[in-house]
Design a protein around this motif. Structure first.
Motif, PDB file in Angstrom:
ATOM      1  N   ILE A  14      78.277  13.384  -5.135  1.00 51.36           N
ATOM      2  CA  ILE A  14      79.394  14.106  -4.524  1.00 51.36           C
ATOM      3  C   ILE A  14      80.556  14.293  -5.495  1.00 51.36           C
ATOM      4  O   ILE A  14      81.291  15.281  -5.418  1.00 51.36           O
ATOM      5  N   LEU A  15      80.719  13.373  -6.438  1.00 60.08           N
ATOM      6  CA  LEU A  15      81.952  13.302  -7.195  1.00 60.08           C
ATOM      7  C   LEU A  15      82.270  14.574  -7.971  1.00 60.08           C
ATOM      8  O   LEU A  15      83.423  15.038  -7.973  1.00 60.08           O
ATOM      9  N   ASP A  16      81.277  15.152  -8.649  1.00 65.94           N
ATOM     10  CA  ASP A  16      81.550  16.357  -9.442  1.00 65.94           C
ATOM     11  C   ASP A  16      82.071  17.501  -8.575  1.00 65.94           C
ATOM     12  O   ASP A  16      82.946  18.260  -9.000  1.00 65.94           O
ATOM     13  N   GLU A  17      81.537  17.635  -7.377  1.00 73.15           N
ATOM     14  CA  GLU A  17      82.014  18.670  -6.466  1.00 73.15           C
ATOM     15  C   GLU A  17      83.375  18.321  -5.877  1.00 73.15           C
ATOM     16  O   GLU A  17      84.170  19.201  -5.564  1.00 73.15           O
ATOM     17  N   ALA A  18      83.647  17.032  -5.741  1.00 68.52           N
ATOM     18  CA  ALA A  18      84.894  16.601  -5.102  1.00 68.52           C
ATOM     19  C   ALA A  18      86.106  16.776  -6.012  1.00 68.52           C
ATOM     20  O   ALA A  18      87.215  17.052  -5.527  1.00 68.52           O
ATOM     21  N   LEU A  19      85.941  16.621  -7.313  1.00 71.02           N
ATOM     22  CA  LEU A  19      87.089  16.633  -8.218  1.00 71.02           C
ATOM     23  C   LEU A  19      87.922  17.914  -8.143  1.00 71.02           C
ATOM     24  O   LEU A  19      89.155  17.838  -8.089  1.00 71.02           O
ATOM     25  N   PRO A  20      87.327  19.118  -8.129  1.00 73.43           N
ATOM     26  CA  PRO A  20      88.161  20.317  -7.992  1.00 73.43           C
ATOM     27  C   PRO A  20      88.901  20.379  -6.654  1.00 73.43           C
ATOM     28  O   PRO A  20      90.039  20.851  -6.591  1.00 73.43           O
ATOM     29  N   VAL A  21      88.250  19.924  -5.586  1.00 71.10           N
ATOM     30  CA  VAL A  21      88.899  19.897  -4.269  1.00 71.10           C
ATOM     31  C   VAL A  21      90.083  18.936  -4.299  1.00 71.10           C
ATOM     32  O   VAL A  21      91.178  19.249  -3.802  1.00 71.10           O
ATOM     33  N   MET A  22      89.887  17.768  -4.883  1.00 70.98           N
ATOM     34  CA  MET A  22      90.965  16.802  -4.999  1.00 70.98           C
ATOM     35  C   MET A  22      92.132  17.361  -5.799  1.00 70.98           C
ATOM     36  O   MET A  22      93.306  17.196  -5.426  1.00 70.98           O
ATOM     37  N   ALA A  23      91.822  18.048  -6.899  1.00 70.32           N
ATOM     38  CA  ALA A  23      92.880  18.594  -7.752  1.00 70.32           C
ATOM     39  C   ALA A  23      93.740  19.600  -6.998  1.00 70.32           C
ATOM     40  O   ALA A  23      94.969  19.609  -7.141  1.00 70.32           O
ATOM     41  N   ARG A  24      93.094  20.437  -6.202  1.00 75.97           N
ATOM     42  CA  ARG A  24      93.869  21.440  -5.443  1.00 75.97           C
ATOM     43  C   ARG A  24      94.763  20.780  -4.392  1.00 75.97           C
ATOM     44  O   ARG A  24      95.784  21.341  -3.990  1.00 75.97           O
ATOM     45  N   ALA A  25      94.390  19.583  -3.956  1.00 76.16           N
ATOM     46  CA  ALA A  25      95.209  18.852  -2.982  1.00 76.16           C
ATOM     47  C   ALA A  25      96.225  17.935  -3.657  1.00 76.16           C
ATOM     48  O   ALA A  25      97.000  17.267  -2.966  1.00 76.16           O
ATOM     49  N   GLY A  26      96.205  17.897  -4.997  1.00 71.17           N
ATOM     50  CA  GLY A  26      97.193  17.103  -5.714  1.00 71.17           C
ATOM     51  C   GLY A  26      96.742  15.725  -6.126  1.00 71.17           C
ATOM     52  O   GLY A  26      97.559  14.889  -6.510  1.00 71.17           O
ATOM     53  N   VAL A  27      95.436  15.460  -6.068  1.00 66.90           N
ATOM     54  CA  VAL A  27      94.890  14.163  -6.489  1.00 66.90           C
ATOM     55  C   VAL A  27      94.121  14.382  -7.790  1.00 66.90           C
ATOM     56  O   VAL A  27      92.980  14.862  -7.787  1.00 66.90           O
ATOM     57  N   VAL A  28      94.750  14.056  -8.909  1.00 64.94           N
ATOM     58  CA  VAL A  28      94.195  14.372 -10.227  1.00 64.94           C
ATOM     59  C   VAL A  28      94.108  13.102 -11.064  1.00 64.94           C
ATOM     60  O   VAL A  28      95.131  12.487 -11.379  1.00 64.94           O
ATOM     61  N   VAL A 205      96.485  14.666   3.895  1.00 65.20           N
ATOM     62  CA  VAL A 205      95.522  15.206   4.864  1.00 65.20           C
ATOM     63  C   VAL A 205      95.773  16.691   5.073  1.00 65.20           C
ATOM     64  O   VAL A 205      94.836  17.500   5.070  1.00 65.20           O
ATOM     65  N   GLU A 206      97.020  17.074   5.217  1.00 62.62           N
ATOM     66  CA  GLU A 206      97.347  18.486   5.426  1.00 62.62           C
ATOM     67  C   GLU A 206      97.010  19.315   4.199  1.00 62.62           C
ATOM     68  O   GLU A 206      96.580  20.470   4.322  1.00 62.62           O
ATOM     69  N   ALA A 207      97.174  18.753   3.000  1.00 62.87           N
ATOM     70  CA  ALA A 207      96.830  19.481   1.785  1.00 62.87           C
ATOM     71  C   ALA A 207      95.323  19.727   1.701  1.00 62.87           C
ATOM     72  O   ALA A 207      94.874  20.828   1.357  1.00 62.87           O
ATOM     73  N   PHE A 208      94.530  18.709   2.011  1.00 59.22           N
ATOM     74  CA  PHE A 208      93.076  18.883   2.012  1.00 59.22           C
ATOM     75  C   PHE A 208      92.650  19.845   3.124  1.00 59.22           C
ATOM     76  O   PHE A 208      91.754  20.666   2.931  1.00 59.22           O
ATOM     77  N   ARG A 209      93.284  19.748   4.281  1.00 61.45           N
ATOM     78  CA  ARG A 209      92.951  20.634   5.394  1.00 61.45           C
ATOM     79  C   ARG A 209      93.272  22.092   5.046  1.00 61.45           C
ATOM     80  O   ARG A 209      92.478  22.995   5.342  1.00 61.45           O
ATOM     81  N   ALA A 210      94.402  22.324   4.400  1.00 56.38           N
ATOM     82  CA  ALA A 210      94.782  23.685   4.023  1.00 56.38           C
ATOM     83  C   ALA A 210      93.818  24.262   2.997  1.00 56.38           C
ATOM     84  O   ALA A 210      93.439  25.441   3.063  1.00 56.38           O
ATOM     85  N   ASP A 211      93.390  23.434   2.047  1.00 54.17           N
ATOM     86  CA  ASP A 211      92.430  23.902   1.050  1.00 54.17           C
ATOM     87  C   ASP A 211      91.100  24.258   1.700  1.00 54.17           C
ATOM     88  O   ASP A 211      90.490  25.286   1.367  1.00 54.17           O
ATOM     89  N   ALA A 212      90.634  23.419   2.622  1.00 63.70           N
ATOM     90  CA  ALA A 212      89.368  23.700   3.314  1.00 63.70           C
ATOM     91  C   ALA A 212      89.461  24.989   4.117  1.00 63.70           C
ATOM     92  O   ALA A 212      88.520  25.805   4.117  1.00 63.70           O
TER      93      ALA A 212
END
Length: 218
Positions: A14-28, A205-212
């Motif tokens: 999962i991790l490789d796919e998760a990293l771009p999603v995390m970055a867009r939510a501000g977790v880098v 949570v709201e940042a991840f929800r908005a990205d999704a």
């Protein structure tokens, strides 16, 4: 608020796919996170108030459920297997897709029809038992953490229950899917107490929800 947030991520698929999603939510994560030779479990991020831990998928859920980490990402298979009361999964990240299936040798293992008891090798004993109980079958689960596919050939169990993506590993080991238990995707998970008491968690949570939502609308 001075306490550092801990965000748990899983080793593996999962991790490789998760990293771009995390970055867009501000977790880098900082650069050393991407060093394949780095065996550390804890990593800094570009936020002064957040660190990452990289652990096994099942442990991600345990750390978050018990509040040692406030948030994390894990497959829905792990959430369903453990069903922790203090674990909340507010966002389907629409990544890490696969499914949990029953598989058996393709050269004529005994069918489930009419059976009352089966031995099954799996990393998911709870999901496996519940699946077979719905069919009126008692499943004796042999717990393995890997190499499930060789269990039937070695006589350890007549069937396995494991994650399937392309099915290549099953075919290479002479197995065929005979039942689909659960469709899986990666989820953002949150400790319920942390969500209620720490506004930073709610904001993430709201940042991840908005990205999704943005990806779904695209």
């Amino acid at each position: 608020m001075n306490e550092c947030l801990t965000f748990a991520v899983p080793k593996g698929r999962i991790l490789d796919e998760a990293l771009p999603v995390m970055a867009r939510a501000g977790v880098v994560p900082e650069d050393d996170f991407h060093d394949k030779a780095n065996r550390s479990l804890t990593f800094a991020t570009t936020r002064d108030d957040m660190k990452l831990i990289r652990v096994r998928a099942f442990d991600v859920a345990t750390f978050v459920a018990h509040g040692a980490a406030q948030m994390g990402i894990v497959g829905s298979d792990v959430i369903e297997e453990f069903d922790y009361a203090d674990l909340y999964a507010p966002v389907d990240l629409d990544i890490g897709h696969c499914h949990l299936s029953v598989a058996e040798p393709n050269d004529g293992a005994a069918r489930v029809d009419g059976a009352s008891h089966l031995r099954v090798a799996t990393k998911y004993p709870n999901l496996t038992r519940r699946h077979f109980e719905r069919q009126g079958i008692q499943a004796e689960c042999v717990k393995l953490n890997g190499a499930m596919e060789i269990a039937p050939a070695l006589g350890l169990a007549g069937r396995i229950v494991d994650l399937v993506s392309t099915g290549t590993t099953l075919r290479e080991n002479g197995l065929v899917e005979t039942g689909r238990i659960l469709d899986i995707s990666a989820r953002l998970i949150v400790n319920r107490k942390a969500l209620k008491t720490d506004p930073r968690v709610a904001a993430l949570v709201e940042a991840f929800r908005a990205d999704a939502a943005e990806r779904e609308a695209a």
